[in-house]
Write an enzyme that holds these catalytic residues in place. Structure first.
Site, PDB file in Angstrom:
ATOM      1  N   THR A  12       0.819  -1.190   0.000  1.00 60.24           N
ATOM      2  CA  THR A  12       0.000   0.000   0.000  1.00 60.24           C
ATOM      3  C   THR A  12       0.868   1.262   0.000  1.00 60.24           C
ATOM      4  O   THR A  12       1.836   1.372   0.756  1.00 60.24           O
ATOM      5  CB  THR A  12      -0.946   0.010   1.218  1.00 60.24           C
ATOM      6  OG1 THR A  12      -1.842  -1.085   1.118  1.00 60.24           O
ATOM      7  CG2 THR A  12      -1.727   1.288   1.339  1.00 60.24           C
ATOM      8  N   ASN A  54       0.666  -9.495  10.986  1.00 62.08           N
ATOM      9  CA  ASN A  54       1.442  -8.273  10.809  1.00 62.08           C
ATOM     10  C   ASN A  54       0.663  -7.078  11.348  1.00 62.08           C
ATOM     11  O   ASN A  54      -0.566  -7.060  11.334  1.00 62.08           O
ATOM     12  CB  ASN A  54       1.812  -8.073   9.330  1.00 62.08           C
ATOM     13  CG  ASN A  54       0.791  -7.235   8.582  1.00 62.08           C
ATOM     14  OD1 ASN A  54       0.832  -6.001   8.615  1.00 62.08           O
ATOM     15  ND2 ASN A  54      -0.143  -7.908   7.907  1.00 62.08           N
ATOM     16  N   SER A  92      -7.296  -2.345   5.983  1.00 58.95           N
ATOM     17  CA  SER A  92      -6.197  -2.772   6.844  1.00 58.95           C
ATOM     18  C   SER A  92      -6.564  -2.523   8.299  1.00 58.95           C
ATOM     19  O   SER A  92      -7.075  -1.457   8.647  1.00 58.95           O
ATOM     20  CB  SER A  92      -4.914  -2.007   6.512  1.00 58.95           C
ATOM     21  OG  SER A  92      -3.928  -2.258   7.503  1.00 58.95           O
ATOM     22  N   THR A 113      -4.023   0.608  10.617  1.00 58.00           N
ATOM     23  CA  THR A 113      -4.067   2.071  10.661  1.00 58.00           C
ATOM     24  C   THR A 113      -5.310   2.453  11.462  1.00 58.00           C
ATOM     25  O   THR A 113      -6.428   2.113  11.060  1.00 58.00           O
ATOM     26  CB  THR A 113      -4.139   2.666   9.243  1.00 58.00           C
ATOM     27  OG1 THR A 113      -2.915   2.374   8.560  1.00 58.00           O
ATOM     28  CG2 THR A 113      -4.333   4.177   9.305  1.00 58.00           C
TER      29      THR A 113
END
Length: 363
Positions: A91, A116, A181, A184
Site C-alpha cells: 500500500t 502483521n 487494513s 491504521t
C-alpha cells in the site's frame, strides 16, 4: 537454489529482515537481463487456457502478487519473471511514513500463518512514481494499492487517496482503494456505506478528471475489503458496483482478519492475521460478494492460498483472479508455478471446459 533449501536460513531471521533481503535480491536481479531470462524460463507457465481479460486489461494468467510485498515498487521489474500474471504495488500513502514500531511481523510455520501490524510503512507516492516511471518494460498489469497516512484525520482521508492518485495515475493499470487494513487506526470505519460512498465519489471524480486531462481512459477502480464484515455489509458494498453509475469496477477480497481461531491460541499477537487460517472466511466473503453482484463484477480472491486446491476453491467461490502473499513465505515462488500447472487439471476433472465456467460453481 530452490526456496525449499533457502527457507530454513530465512526463517532464522526476523521476518521483516528476511523480507527486506528478498526485496533487495529481486531489485538487483531486475537489473540483470540474463538472470531475469533464467527466472522466467524456470517459473513461467505459458498456457492460453489461463489467460483472462478484465477491465480492458489482459492477464496472461490469473495468479497475481498481493499488495504488501513490494510496498515501494523496488522489485517491480523482477516480479513478473516469477510467473505472476499481474502484480500489485503498495500500500502506497501520499507522504512517507515509518509505520508502526517493530517487531511488527510474526510467522507461525506450524499454522502456516502470519500476523502483521506494519501500518503502511513506505517512501510515499512520489518515490513509487519515480520507480514505476523508470521500469524498462511492463509485461503484466500493475495495480497500485492506495491508503491514507496515519496522521490524516478520517474526515480528510479522501484528500490522501486523491493526492496519491494524482502522483501515480500514469503508472498503474488499475487502482485499488484500501480501507480494510486493521493496522491504521480508524481506517476500517471508511467501510461504512456513507463514508465509503463519499470517498469513492471523490476518487472517481479525480480519476475521471485526470483521464480527461491526459486524454486516456480512467483507471479501473477496485475496492479491497475486510474479511470481518457481515453479509448485510457485504451486500451493501456489492451494490457499489451495480446500477447505472457504479462507484467501483471490482473487489479484492479479502484483507487480513482481526479475528483469531479459538483452536489456535498461539496466534495471539495483535494485528492482521493471514495465511491458512484465513482461507475459509475469505472464501465465504467472496461467495457472498459474488451472489450480491449476480456474478457480474470481477473479484480478485486473496487469503490463505497455499496450494492449487486452495486457489481453485477461490475460483469456485466466485473469484475471477487470484493473489498470493503469505503462501509465498512458506512455499516460495514454486507455489505460483504449481497453481498454474494444476488449475486446468482441476476444472477439467470437475467437467468444466474452462476457468470461466468453474467460477462461482460453489457460491
Amino acid at each position: 537454489m530452490s526456496y525449499g533449501l533457502l527457507r530454513p536460513l530465512l526463517f532464522t531471521l526476523d521476518p521483516e529482515r528476511a523480507h527486506t533481503l528478498s526485496i533487495a535480491a529481486l531489485e538487483t536481479l531486475g537489473r540483470m537481463p540474463q538472470s531475469m531470462a533464467c527466472l522466467t524460463k524456470h517459473y513461467s507457465v505459458t498456457d492460453p487456457r489461463l489467460a483472462q481479460d478484465f477491465w480492458g486489461l489482459h492477464f496472461p494468467n490469473p495468479v497475481g502478487l498481493a499488495a504488501g510485498y513490494d510496498k515501494d515498487a523496488r522489485a517491480a521489474a523482477a516480479l513478473p519473471a516469477l510467473g505472476f500474471g499481474f502484480i500489485e504495488i503498495g500500500t502506497v500513502t501520499p507522504r512517507p511514513q515509518p509505520g508502526n514500531p517493530r517487531p511488527r511481523v510474526f510467522r507461525y510455520p506450524a499454522q502456516q500463518a502470519v500476523i502483521n501490524r506494519m501500518g503502511f510503512p513506505g517512501e510515499g507516492a512520489a518515490a513509487v512514481a519515480r520507480r514505476l516511471a523508470a521500469l524498462p518494460s511492463h509485461p503484466v498489469p500493475i495495480g497500485i494499492n492506495l491508503g491514507k497516512n496515519k496522521d490524516t484525520p478520517l474526515e480528510q482521508a479522501q484528500d490522501d487517496y486523491v493526492a496519491a492518485l494524482e502522483l501515480l495515475f500514469h503508472y498503474g493499470d488499475y487502482l485499488c482503494i484500501n480501507v480494510s487494513s486493521p493496522n491504521t487506526p480508524g481506517l476500517r470505519l471508511l467501510q461504512g456505506e456513507e463514508a465509503l460512498r463519499g470517498l469513492l465519489r471523490a476518487v472517481t471524480a479525480a480519476n475521471q478528471r485526470l483521464a480527461l486531462q491526459h486524454q486516456r481512459l480512467p483507471l479501473p477502480l477496485l475496492l479491497k475489503i475486510a474479511p470481518d464484515l457481515d453479509n448485510d455489509d457485504l451486500n451493501a458494498i456489492g451494490g457499489l458496483a451495480l446500477g447505472t453509475e457504479p462507484l467501483v469496477d471490482g473487489f479484492i477480497a479479502t484483507n487480513t482478519t482481526i479475528e483469531r481461531p479459538a483452536s489456535q491460541p498461539v496466534l495471539s499477537e495483535s494485528g492482521g492475521l493471514s495465511g491458512a487460517p484465513l482461507l475459509e472466511r475469505s472464501n465465504a466473503v467472496i461467495a457472498q460478494l459474488y451472489r450480491a453482484t449476480q456474478g457480474q463484477v470481477p473479484i480478485i480472491g486473496v487469503g490463505g492460498i497455499l496450494s492449487a486446491a486452495d486457489a481453485y476453491a477461490k475460483i469456485q467461490a466466485g473469484a475471477s483472479l487470484l493473489q498470493v502473499y503469505s503462501g509465498l513465505i512458506f512455499r516460495g515462488p514454486e507455489l505460483v508455478r504449481e497453481i498454474l500447472e494444476t488449475l486446468p487439471e482441476l476444472w477439467l476433472k470437475d467437467g468444466y471446459p474452462d476457468l470461466a465456467h468453474a467460477r462461482g460453481s460453489a457460491a
